[in-house]
Enzyme design. Structure first.
Site, PDB file in Angstrom:
ATOM      1  N   TYR A   1      42.972  39.303  39.362  1.00  0.00           N
ATOM      2  CA  TYR A   1      42.164  38.118  39.013  1.00  0.00           C
ATOM      3  C   TYR A   1      40.665  38.393  38.997  1.00  0.00           C
ATOM      4  CZ  TYR A   1      42.539  37.947  44.138  1.00  0.00           C
ATOM      5  OH  TYR A   1      42.565  38.283  45.461  1.00  0.00           O
TER       6      TYR A   1
ATOM      7  N   PHE B   1      37.917  44.898  53.604  1.00  0.00           N
ATOM      8  CA  PHE B   1      38.087  43.454  53.470  1.00  0.00           C
ATOM      9  C   PHE B   1      38.908  42.949  54.660  1.00  0.00           C
ATOM     10  CE2 PHE B   1      39.874  39.556  51.639  1.00  0.00           C
ATOM     11  CZ  PHE B   1      38.709  38.986  51.140  1.00  0.00           C
TER      12      PHE B   1
ATOM     13  N   ARG C   1      25.662  38.322  46.079  1.00  0.00           N
ATOM     14  CA  ARG C   1      26.467  39.320  45.370  1.00  0.00           C
ATOM     15  C   ARG C   1      26.481  39.008  43.881  1.00  0.00           C
ATOM     16  NH1 ARG C   1      32.745  40.349  46.882  1.00  0.00           N
ATOM     17  NH2 ARG C   1      32.920  38.264  46.025  1.00  0.00           N
TER      18      ARG C   1
HETATM   19  C1  LIG Z   1      39.299  44.217  48.914  1.00  0.00           C
HETATM   20  C2  LIG Z   1      40.216  43.035  48.995  1.00  0.00           C
HETATM   21  N1  LIG Z   1      41.418  43.172  49.596  1.00  0.00           N
HETATM   22  C3  LIG Z   1      42.268  42.128  49.711  1.00  0.00           C
HETATM   23  C4  LIG Z   1      41.952  40.879  49.213  1.00  0.00           C
HETATM   24  C5  LIG Z   1      42.925  39.744  49.402  1.00  0.00           C
HETATM   25  O1  LIG Z   1      43.547  39.441  48.209  1.00  0.00           O
HETATM   26  P1  LIG Z   1      44.624  38.248  48.063  1.00  0.00           P
HETATM   27  O2  LIG Z   1      43.911  36.971  48.333  1.00  0.00           O
HETATM   28  O3  LIG Z   1      45.082  38.360  46.642  1.00  0.00           O
HETATM   29  O4  LIG Z   1      45.730  38.494  49.029  1.00  0.00           O
HETATM   30  C6  LIG Z   1      40.716  40.698  48.571  1.00  0.00           C
HETATM   31  C7  LIG Z   1      40.343  39.377  48.015  1.00  0.00           C
HETATM   32  O5  LIG Z   1      39.302  39.163  47.480  1.00  0.00           O
HETATM   33  C8  LIG Z   1      39.827  41.797  48.461  1.00  0.00           C
HETATM   34  O6  LIG Z   1      38.625  41.670  47.883  1.00  0.00           O
END
Ligand SMILES: Cc1ncc(COP(=O)(O)O)c(C=O)c1O
Length: 398
Positions: free
Chosen positions: A210, A114, A357
């Site tokens: 969430y 991500f 998705r």
């Molecule tokens: C794999 C992954 N890592 C990190 C994040 C970032 O999360 P946050 O917005 O809670 O910091 C996401 C958000 O969807 C995610 O899917």
């Protein structure tokens, strides 16, 4: 199967006329969350005011709920704590892991990770300097790229776009064999697939609440540290609630006991009340049953979509053992197709450049949802109903 998914489905508020296939992005509201949040606001915040921190157990919630999540990811009690957002937890885990490998410079990740995780790693490398380097390779090339210069292997177990799943235990063994540490992002794993953090000998893990865990928009993230490492970890974000004695107000930082040291500041109490209600539902099921049903649902979806919509190309692994609890298809007009689906009550999402998705969450997704969603998708694809200007107009959140 001991888990009763008809019973769990009744415990969610699912809007009339909607087939919800996006619990991998934002879980729906547990019916009990409304009353729980209401009680937290009215009876606790409203009546107890600041005494709620002691009387209502607000201060213990990050660790208490951390243990409840721990059961779902193979973590021993006392090894998971909640707080902040996932991006912050990635920073904390990575910074701590790097500090435990002072002679080494390389963080290894993959191009399927991500972006926020990669941005955070990049920012950390810039602020630490000292020749540290973030190296990213293709997901299939990770294993071969693990070498003696590796400080930390940082991966997301289930690819947010395609649902491809890494072999966590194998990669951990490989990283440990060269003396490196591992940080796993479980955003698309916790509540989606069976995870055995202790059994796989993970060092650090992080995830959000969430998505599959249904804490609501902005719900807190979690962080795991293996019990064998906790005492050695020096938090980079050394906030007062991670201090050994926050209310001593010492001028010097001393890390708190065990996983408590990964707390930073004031936790989101109202949001944790919603999560607490959701975790009551999670107590009714086993992850083995969730995984088995998830595979039934995803297999049925893939088969039906491929039969009904030949223009869509499967982007997820065909082998269910190699994917998480989502299924993705590619189409160059994927964005417009998803908007047309949403307009007809089937909610999934779109990830650039061309991914549609769909998340499958056995707690409330049924086989009738699968059949219903595919029927609407077939209608949209067959009649090119997506081909409208309004469906091409990009919203801020896709
Ligand atoms: C794999 C992954 N890592 C990190 C994040 C970032 O999360 P946050 O917005 O809670 O910091 C996401 C958000 O969807 C995610 O899917």
């Amino acid at each position: 199967m001991a888990s009763d998914f008809e019973a769990t489905r009744r415990l969610f508020h699912l809007p009339e006329g909607v087939i919800y296939l996006d619990g991998n992005s934002l879980g729906p509201m547990p019916v009990a969350a409304r009353a729980r949040v209401d009680a937290c606001v009215k009876d606790e915040w409203g009546e107890m005011l600041i005494t709620g921190w002691n009387k209502a157990g607000w201060m213990e919630m990050p660790a208490r709920l951390g243990d409840r999540i721990g059961r779902l990811i193979g973590a021993a009690p006392g090894s998971v704590v909640l707080g902040d957002t996932l991006s912050i937890k990635v920073y904390q885990a990575l910074a701590s892991a790097l500090e435990l490998r002072p002679g080494r410079k390389v963080i290894l990740s993959d191009t399927g990770n991500f972006p926020s995780d990669l941005y955070i790693a990049d920012g950390l490398v810039r602020s630490l300097g000292g020749g540290r380097e973030l190296r990213t390779v293709a997901p299939e090339a990770v294993e071969a790229a693990i070498g003696p210069d590796l400080a930390v292997l940082m991966l997301t177990e289930v690819d947010y776009r395609t649902g491809r799943k890494h072999d966590m235990a194998r990669l951990i063994a490989k990283a440990h064999a060269v003396g490196a540490l591992v940080v796993w992002d479980l955003a698309h794993s916790a509540g989606a697939i069976e995870v055995d953090l202790a059994g796989a000998d993970t060092d650090f893990a992080v995830g959000c609440s969430y998505k599959y865990l249904n804490s609501g928009p902005g719900g807190p993230a979690f962080i795991y540290i293996a019990p064998r490492l906790q005492a050695q970890v020096r938090p980079a974000l050394s906030g007062w609630l991670g201090h050994e004695a926050p209310f001593a107000f010492d001028l010097d930082y001393r890390p708190g006991q065990g996983i408590e040291r990964m707390r930073v500041g004031t936790p989101p109490v109202i949001q944790m009340a919603a999560l607490d209600a959701s975790l009551d539902i999670w107590d009714m099921v086993t992850m083995a049953d969730v995984r088995a049903r998830s595979i039934e649902l995803t297999e049925a979806f893939i088969k039906a979509v491929e039969a009904a919509c030949p223009a869509l190309t499967l982007a997820s692994p065909r082998d269910p053992a190699a994917r998480g609890s989502q299924v993705s298809f590619r189409h160059k007009e994927g964005y417009a197709i998803m908007q047309a689906l949403i307009a007809k009550g089937v909610i999934g999402d779109f990830r650039a450049p061309d991914i549609l998705r769909f998340g499958f969450t056995p707690l409330y997704t049924t086989m009738a949802d699968v059949t219903g969603a595919v029927a609407i998708l077939k209608e949209i694809m067959g009649g090119a109903l997506w081909d409208r200007e309004e469906y091409r107009r990009r919203a801020r959140v896709t």
